[in-house]
Design a protein around this motif. Structure first.
Motif, PDB file in Angstrom:
ATOM      1  N   ASP A 136      -2.033 -92.543  85.436  1.00 25.82           N
ATOM      2  CA  ASP A 136      -0.710 -92.773  84.882  1.00 25.82           C
ATOM      3  C   ASP A 136      -0.115 -91.733  84.220  1.00 25.82           C
ATOM      4  OD1 ASP A 136      -1.037 -95.285  86.125  1.00 25.82           O
ATOM      5  OD2 ASP A 136      -0.851 -96.559  84.493  1.00 25.82           O
ATOM      6  N   GLY A 137      -1.175 -91.121  83.383  1.00 26.48           N
ATOM      7  CA  GLY A 137      -0.636 -90.011  82.587  1.00 26.48           C
ATOM      8  C   GLY A 137      -0.044 -88.907  83.307  1.00 26.48           C
ATOM      9  N   GLU A 138      -1.002 -88.586  84.455  1.00 28.24           N
ATOM     10  CA  GLU A 138      -0.534 -87.317  85.479  1.00 28.24           C
ATOM     11  C   GLU A 138       0.713 -87.783  86.246  1.00 28.24           C
ATOM     12  OE1 GLU A 138      -4.656 -85.266  86.753  1.00 28.24           O
ATOM     13  OE2 GLU A 138      -4.398 -87.525  87.291  1.00 28.24           O
ATOM     14  N   LEU A 139       0.963 -89.036  86.560  1.00 29.08           N
ATOM     15  CA  LEU A 139       2.281 -89.351  87.179  1.00 29.08           C
ATOM     16  C   LEU A 139       3.252 -89.337  86.345  1.00 29.08           C
ATOM     17  CD1 LEU A 139       1.355 -92.506  89.519  1.00 29.08           C
ATOM     18  CD2 LEU A 139       1.911 -90.155  90.204  1.00 29.08           C
ATOM     19  N   ARG A 140       3.220 -89.756  84.988  1.00 33.26           N
ATOM     20  CA  ARG A 140       4.306 -89.583  84.221  1.00 33.26           C
ATOM     21  C   ARG A 140       4.734 -88.095  83.859  1.00 33.26           C
ATOM     22  NH1 ARG A 140       5.494 -93.700  81.357  1.00 33.26           N
ATOM     23  NH2 ARG A 140       3.409 -94.723  81.635  1.00 33.26           N
ATOM     24  N   GLN A 141       3.698 -87.180  83.995  1.00 32.39           N
ATOM     25  CA  GLN A 141       4.179 -85.862  83.744  1.00 32.39           C
ATOM     26  C   GLN A 141       4.651 -85.510  85.047  1.00 32.39           C
ATOM     27  OE1 GLN A 141       3.489 -83.775  80.889  1.00 32.39           O
ATOM     28  NE2 GLN A 141       4.866 -82.649  81.848  1.00 32.39           N
ATOM     29  N   PHE A 142       4.161 -85.759  86.143  1.00 29.71           N
ATOM     30  CA  PHE A 142       4.829 -85.400  87.466  1.00 29.71           C
ATOM     31  C   PHE A 142       6.294 -85.710  87.387  1.00 29.71           C
ATOM     32  CE2 PHE A 142       6.199 -86.700  91.792  1.00 29.71           C
ATOM     33  CZ  PHE A 142       5.786 -85.319  92.468  1.00 29.71           C
ATOM     34  N   ILE A 143       6.698 -86.941  86.988  1.00 31.69           N
ATOM     35  CA  ILE A 143       7.938 -87.187  87.064  1.00 31.69           C
ATOM     36  C   ILE A 143       8.794 -86.531  86.000  1.00 31.69           C
ATOM     37  CG2 ILE A 143       9.779 -89.204  86.511  1.00 31.69           C
ATOM     38  CD1 ILE A 143       7.301 -91.276  87.131  1.00 31.69           C
ATOM     39  N   ALA A 144       8.242 -86.152  84.889  1.00 31.42           N
ATOM     40  CA  ALA A 144       9.096 -85.320  83.733  1.00 31.42           C
ATOM     41  C   ALA A 144       9.284 -83.926  84.384  1.00 31.42           C
ATOM     42  CB  ALA A 144       8.229 -85.309  82.673  1.00 31.42           C
ATOM     43  N   ASP A 145       8.231 -83.435  84.937  1.00 35.07           N
ATOM     44  CA  ASP A 145       8.312 -82.035  85.519  1.00 35.07           C
ATOM     45  C   ASP A 145       9.321 -81.923  86.924  1.00 35.07           C
ATOM     46  OD1 ASP A 145       6.344 -81.084  83.892  1.00 35.07           O
ATOM     47  OD2 ASP A 145       4.721 -81.088  85.661  1.00 35.07           O
ATOM     48  N   ALA A 146       9.439 -83.030  87.602  1.00 34.57           N
ATOM     49  CA  ALA A 146      10.225 -82.971  88.608  1.00 34.57           C
ATOM     50  C   ALA A 146      11.756 -83.208  88.262  1.00 34.57           C
ATOM     51  CB  ALA A 146       9.924 -84.453  89.531  1.00 34.57           C
ATOM     52  N   ALA A 147      11.940 -84.062  87.159  1.00 33.80           N
ATOM     53  CA  ALA A 147      13.289 -84.275  86.473  1.00 33.80           C
ATOM     54  C   ALA A 147      13.791 -83.252  85.903  1.00 33.80           C
ATOM     55  CB  ALA A 147      13.127 -85.494  85.411  1.00 33.80           C
ATOM     56  N   GLY A 148      12.988 -82.213  85.401  1.00 29.24           N
ATOM     57  CA  GLY A 148      13.559 -80.930  84.927  1.00 29.24           C
ATOM     58  C   GLY A 148      13.346 -79.824  85.880  1.00 29.24           C
ATOM     59  N   GLY A 149      12.887 -79.994  87.098  1.00 29.03           N
ATOM     60  CA  GLY A 149      13.015 -78.848  88.003  1.00 29.03           C
ATOM     61  C   GLY A 149      14.284 -78.203  88.344  1.00 29.03           C
ATOM     62  N   GLU A 150      15.252 -78.730  88.560  1.00 26.65           N
ATOM     63  CA  GLU A 150      16.440 -78.130  89.069  1.00 26.65           C
ATOM     64  C   GLU A 150      17.122 -77.251  88.092  1.00 26.65           C
ATOM     65  OE1 GLU A 150      20.907 -79.347  91.071  1.00 26.65           O
ATOM     66  OE2 GLU A 150      19.529 -80.859  90.335  1.00 26.65           O
ATOM     67  N   ASP A 151      17.228 -77.754  86.772  1.00 25.41           N
ATOM     68  CA  ASP A 151      17.599 -76.900  85.564  1.00 25.41           C
ATOM     69  C   ASP A 151      16.794 -75.833  85.347  1.00 25.41           C
ATOM     70  OD1 ASP A 151      19.659 -78.505  85.117  1.00 25.41           O
ATOM     71  OD2 ASP A 151      18.868 -79.759  83.727  1.00 25.41           O
ATOM     72  N   GLU A 152      15.394 -76.061  85.274  1.00 26.70           N
ATOM     73  CA  GLU A 152      14.435 -75.047  85.248  1.00 26.70           C
ATOM     74  C   GLU A 152      14.744 -73.927  86.298  1.00 26.70           C
ATOM     75  OE1 GLU A 152      10.158 -75.930  85.081  1.00 26.70           O
ATOM     76  OE2 GLU A 152      10.414 -76.759  82.930  1.00 26.70           O
ATOM     77  N   TYR A 153      14.787 -74.210  87.480  1.00 24.59           N
ATOM     78  CA  TYR A 153      15.010 -73.136  88.441  1.00 24.59           C
ATOM     79  C   TYR A 153      16.143 -72.527  88.390  1.00 24.59           C
ATOM     80  CZ  TYR A 153      15.249 -71.538  93.313  1.00 24.59           C
ATOM     81  OH  TYR A 153      15.252 -70.585  94.402  1.00 24.59           O
ATOM     82  N   LYS A 154      17.441 -73.157  87.920  1.00 24.15           N
ATOM     83  CA  LYS A 154      18.903 -72.432  87.657  1.00 24.15           C
ATOM     84  C   LYS A 154      18.665 -71.546  86.614  1.00 24.15           C
ATOM     85  CE  LYS A 154      21.778 -75.778  89.773  1.00 24.15           C
ATOM     86  NZ  LYS A 154      22.829 -76.772  89.709  1.00 24.15           N
ATOM     87  N   ASN A 155      17.940 -71.891  85.528  1.00 22.87           N
ATOM     88  CA  ASN A 155      18.014 -70.991  84.357  1.00 22.87           C
ATOM     89  C   ASN A 155      16.835 -69.921  84.558  1.00 22.87           C
ATOM     90  OD1 ASN A 155      19.307 -72.895  82.624  1.00 22.87           O
ATOM     91  ND2 ASN A 155      17.387 -74.121  81.955  1.00 22.87           N
ATOM     92  N   MET A 156      16.047 -69.993  85.397  1.00 22.75           N
ATOM     93  CA  MET A 156      15.297 -68.887  85.692  1.00 22.75           C
ATOM     94  C   MET A 156      16.159 -67.838  86.826  1.00 22.75           C
ATOM     95  SD  MET A 156      11.959 -68.504  88.534  1.00 22.75           S
ATOM     96  CE  MET A 156      12.962 -68.854  90.113  1.00 22.75           C
ATOM     97  N   LEU A 157      17.145 -68.416  87.475  1.00 26.08           N
ATOM     98  CA  LEU A 157      17.791 -67.277  88.415  1.00 26.08           C
ATOM     99  C   LEU A 157      18.536 -66.607  87.290  1.00 26.08           C
ATOM    100  CD1 LEU A 157      18.675 -69.398  91.634  1.00 26.08           C
ATOM    101  CD2 LEU A 157      16.858 -68.013  91.190  1.00 26.08           C
ATOM    102  N   ASN A 158      19.264 -67.514  86.321  1.00 26.69           N
ATOM    103  CA  ASN A 158      20.050 -66.815  85.419  1.00 26.69           C
ATOM    104  C   ASN A 158      19.230 -65.697  84.620  1.00 26.69           C
ATOM    105  OD1 ASN A 158      22.300 -68.254  86.219  1.00 26.69           O
ATOM    106  ND2 ASN A 158      21.900 -69.926  84.668  1.00 26.69           N
ATOM    107  N   THR A 159      18.284 -65.826  84.370  1.00 25.10           N
ATOM    108  CA  THR A 159      17.447 -65.067  83.379  1.00 25.10           C
ATOM    109  C   THR A 159      16.984 -63.777  84.369  1.00 25.10           C
ATOM    110  OG1 THR A 159      16.185 -66.838  82.617  1.00 25.10           O
ATOM    111  CG2 THR A 159      15.212 -64.630  82.335  1.00 25.10           C
ATOM    112  N   LEU A 160      16.768 -63.862  85.905  1.00 29.10           N
ATOM    113  CA  LEU A 160      16.435 -62.779  86.418  1.00 29.10           C
ATOM    114  C   LEU A 160      17.816 -62.022  86.551  1.00 29.10           C
ATOM    115  CD1 LEU A 160      14.499 -64.483  89.443  1.00 29.10           C
ATOM    116  CD2 LEU A 160      13.760 -62.629  87.711  1.00 29.10           C
TER     117      LEU A 160
END
Length: 666
Positions: A136-160
């Protein structure tokens, strides 16, 4: 690696499921493909720093390629870039708008207005499914990582971009300058085309819309309101109701395939050696709206010439490999599979069997071989690995599922109105549930112990009738997952005792192509068959989804428009289309399982006889499908057409009781 050396590296990406991280070297050019999993930062950095020069704390690559918007490919890259540990001169990246279902930059997705909980579930459906062994802990982290994935990706492109990297978004930006900059290593981008990407983005949006209602219903039906429990039910396919979990399973499969089919497919050269890399491109697309574009891409691969090295798409999945594809790309003598060492279903055993049958071919897989290096010499390619043996066909070990904790949530106050309780038990075991002032309690259980189940009823197949010779098709294991091991065995044993022609060896999760080939083989062996009966729902025996929008209307419908059914219909006719003309040569029917053995048993024992002097008909249709009324008029007998619409659990159920039934609920 000597100065000016040439090599292709498949990095060791640890023990998480799936994942790609590849490094291509040719002289001074260093091209990094994808970034493994989130959390792989140090593992990847440690391998790369042995081959890439550092500028202070940063590794410096000539080109960074991010093939598509899945977390097991974006992986550690946002962290490495944000921490200043990775810099790049150029970046060829998956466009985030396409990846998250926006065919146009201003398009709106369900996540944009959803609650945080729903947004997390939709993000989880967007990703490759996590292993069912996750806690359950790993699934909770999986959901949290997925939820932040789009913003993290866009922020990375901006940083590059802010760091001076020339960022090129595939399908959005002009790639001419990029190709000129890397002409010396023969860089070429073979696809996907913009039309391909738009079709895939539209499919992502459609799948997310379908997942929205199912995720909301699943959350409301869960005793705890915990998204982890909903995701657990999805992974185990143990539903609160059959429809909502099946809808989520289907949405995740469609979403995953659509994102995979956005993978950038590139070629590079090291001297005379030619390599083909395609992320997770599903060269056997199961998505009707995308399949024509995939065929166009495969034609491009064939035109590109013979390749010496091919990194198998989608971690060795059956939808990324087959023998015709191998022939089309020139029968490369060197093959690579990238994935982490985690129990699961990749590489596909059928792919491993096919690879084993190839002669004079060397292949490696990072789950068993760790870091693998293909060194391009003047006359040959040398393959070295960190562990294991090359050409190892050992199938992946099955994942061991973790059962749901099935927590109960006491009501905050005295309950009122309707309480809806869902439970499952083996066949024949009565369960009594009392709903009182506290949480629902299982008050008593009658009958034998829970793990023993009750006696299964004898089955009088076909009500004693002798039917024409029919071929029954199912997946023994998948059917058992749906209705129970004992119950599935009971039904299949009864069919064998009746002497019917039964094929129950479809592999769990088989693609429609694999299932079609198996059925055609059975029909070729038994030419006296008068029809085919598919036993089980779509997760047991897959159907074919057909894109039904006529060509003259396709240009009038924009991909970003909401089309909740994507103009698709589900059809089983391809199983009995023996000559490829798109028409069924034999009758075919399906007995759905409904995730309950009672339904399966009842269908197998149907008499086919009228139950009274007056022929009775019954029907139910979606309220948005009025055309079904005209169809129902042609069903003989007396009886009314009912309509389905959203309802609460206290609404009286529709009664489907008649000699003939017509359903139009899509």
């Amino acid at each position: 690696m000597p100065a000016g050396g040439r090599a292709f590296h498949v990095l060791d990406i640890g023990t998480q499921a799936y994942g790609d991280c590849l490094l291509f070297e040719s002289g001074a050019a260093k091209v990094l493909f994808d970034g493994g999993h989130k959390g792989d930062d140090d593992l990847i950095f440690g391998q790369l720093k042995q081959r890439i020069s550092q500028s202070g704390n940063a590794l410096h690559v000539s080109l960074l390629v991010i093939t598509h918007a899945h977390g097991d490919h974006i992986g550690s890259l946002p962290s490495l870039v944000s921490q200043g540990r990775l810099v790049a001169d150029w970046a060829l990246v998956a466009d985030p708008d396409y990846g998250w279902g926006r065919a146009t930059a201003d398009a709106v997705t369900p996540s944009d207005s959803a609650s945080d909980t729903i947004r997390g579930l939709l993000a989880a459906v967007h990703e490759e499914p996590p292993p069912s062994s996750y806690t359950d802990g790993e699934l909770r982290q999986f959901i949290a990582d997925a939820a932040g994935g789009e913003d993290e990706y866009k922020n990375m492109l901006n940083t590059l971009d802010q760091n001076g990297t020339h960022v090129v978004r595939h399908g959005r930006d002009n790639e001419a300058a990029l190709l000129r900059a890397f002409q010396a290593i023969g860089l070429d981008v073979l696809g996907p085309t913009k039309a391909h990407l738009q079709a895939a983005a539209a499919e992502v949006l459609s799948a997310q819309n379908a997942a929205l209602a199912a995720a909301d219903a699943a959350l409301r039906s869960d005793a705890t309101g915990d998204p982890v429990n909903v995701l657990r039910r999805l992974l185990l396919q143990v539903p609160a109701t059959d429809a909502m979990t099946d809808a989520l399973v289907d949405a995740q499969a469609r979403n995953g395939a659509a994102v995979n089919c956005q993978s950038t497919v590139v070629t590079v050269k090291a001297g005379k050696w030619h390599a083909l890399l395609g992320g997770d491109m599903q060269f056997h697309s199961s998505v009707p709206t995308i399949e024509p574009h995939v065929r166009t891409l495969r034609a491009q691969l064939k035109k590109a010439g013979a390749f010496d090295l091919f990194k198998l798409s989608h971690h060795g999945s059956s939808n990324g490999w087959d023998r015709p594809l191998y022939d089309e790309i020139g029968k490369p003598k060197y093959l690579a599979i990238s994935l982490g060492l985690h129990k699961g279903h990749h590489p596909d055993p059928s792919v491993l069997t096919d690879l084993q049958s190839l002669t004079n071919v060397t292949w490696a897989r990072s789950d068993l071989n760790g870091h693998v290096t293909f060194t391009f010499g003047p006359t040959k390619i040398t393959v070295t690995k960190a562990r294991g043996k090359l050409n190892d066909p050992t199938p992946p070990q099955p994942d061991v599922a973790v059962a749901s904790t099935a927590l109960s949530r006491p009501p905050a106050s005295q309950p009122s109105g309707i309480a809806e309780i869902v439970t499952r038990a083996p066949y024949g075991v009565p369960v009594t549930i009392t709903v009182g002032s506290g949480a629902p309690q299982v008050a008593s259980r009658e009958g034998p112990p829970l793990d023993a189940g009750g006696p299964l009823p004898p089955l009088n197949l076909f009500a004693g009738r002798t039917l024409p010779r029919l071929l029954f098709v199912t997946s023994r294991d998948a059917l058992a997952d749906r209705i129970g091991i004992s119950e599935a065995t009971h039904a299949l044993d009864a069919l064998r005792a009746k002497g019917v022609l039964l094929y129950d060896e479809l592999p769990t999760g088989a693609s429609s192509r694999v299932a079609e080939a198996a059925v055609h083989e059975q029909l070729a062996r038994a030419r006296d068959v008068h029809g085919v009966v598919l036993l089980g729902g779509y997760s047991v025996v897959p159907s074919q989804r057909l894109f039904c929008l006529p060509p003259d209307l396709q240009d009038l419908v924009k991909p970003e428009e909401d089309a909740y059914d994507s103009f698709l219909v589900w059809s089983d006719d391809f199983y009995v289309d023996m000559n490829g003309d798109g028409r069924a040569e034999l009758p075919i029917t399906r007995l759905p399982d409904g995730r309950t053995p009672e339904l399966v048993f009842a269908q197998l024992q149907a008499s086919g006889q009228q139950r009274s002097n007056t022929l009775r008909r019954t029907g139910i249709r979606n309220r948005e499908r009025p055309f079904a009324d005209d169809v129902f008029k042609n069903v003989p007998g007396t009886g009314d057409m009912l309509q389905s619409a959203p309802a609460t659990v206290d609404a009286p159920p529709h009664s489907i009781d008649g000699d003939l039934a017509y359903l139009m609920l899509h």
